[in-house]
Design an enzyme around this catalytic site. Structure first.
Site, PDB file in Angstrom:
ATOM      1  N   ALA A   2       0.842  -1.199   0.000  1.00 53.68           N
ATOM      2  CA  ALA A   2       0.000   0.000   0.000  1.00 53.68           C
ATOM      3  C   ALA A   2       0.877   1.250   0.000  1.00 53.68           C
ATOM      4  CB  ALA A   2      -0.907   0.003   1.219  1.00 53.68           C
ATOM      5  N   SER A   5       2.318   1.907  -3.409  1.00 53.00           N
ATOM      6  CA  SER A   5       1.310   2.438  -4.335  1.00 53.00           C
ATOM      7  C   SER A   5       1.124   3.934  -4.094  1.00 53.00           C
ATOM      8  CB  SER A   5      -0.021   1.714  -4.132  1.00 53.00           C
ATOM      9  OG  SER A   5       0.139   0.344  -4.423  1.00 53.00           O
ATOM     10  N   GLU A   6       1.095   4.337  -2.811  1.00 51.61           N
ATOM     11  CA  GLU A   6       0.904   5.753  -2.484  1.00 51.61           C
ATOM     12  C   GLU A   6       2.102   6.561  -2.975  1.00 51.61           C
ATOM     13  OE1 GLU A   6       0.226   6.025   1.638  1.00 51.61           O
ATOM     14  OE2 GLU A   6      -1.708   4.992   1.589  1.00 51.61           O
ATOM     15  N   THR A   7       3.285   5.974  -2.899  1.00 49.08           N
ATOM     16  CA  THR A   7       4.496   6.678  -3.320  1.00 49.08           C
ATOM     17  C   THR A   7       4.436   7.005  -4.800  1.00 49.08           C
ATOM     18  OG1 THR A   7       5.706   5.397  -1.699  1.00 49.08           O
ATOM     19  CG2 THR A   7       7.015   6.620  -3.274  1.00 49.08           C
ATOM     20  N   GLY A   9       2.300   8.336  -6.443  1.00 47.29           N
ATOM     21  CA  GLY A   9       1.641   9.609  -6.725  1.00 47.29           C
ATOM     22  C   GLY A   9       2.604  10.782  -6.659  1.00 47.29           C
TER      23      GLY A   9
END
Length: 27
Positions: A2, A5-7, A9
């Site tokens: 998770a 995945s956020e990174t 952005g």
């Protein structure tokens, strides 16, 4: 995963560098 995945952005350069550190931490 998770966090990785956020990174994705973030900025490309910062993302790659941060991702590398994150992957190293995961291993």
């Amino acid at each position: 995963q998770a966090v990785l995945s956020e990174t994705g952005g973030g900025d490309t350069a910062s993302c790659d560098e941060y991702l590398y550190q994150e992957l190293a931490y995961v291993k």
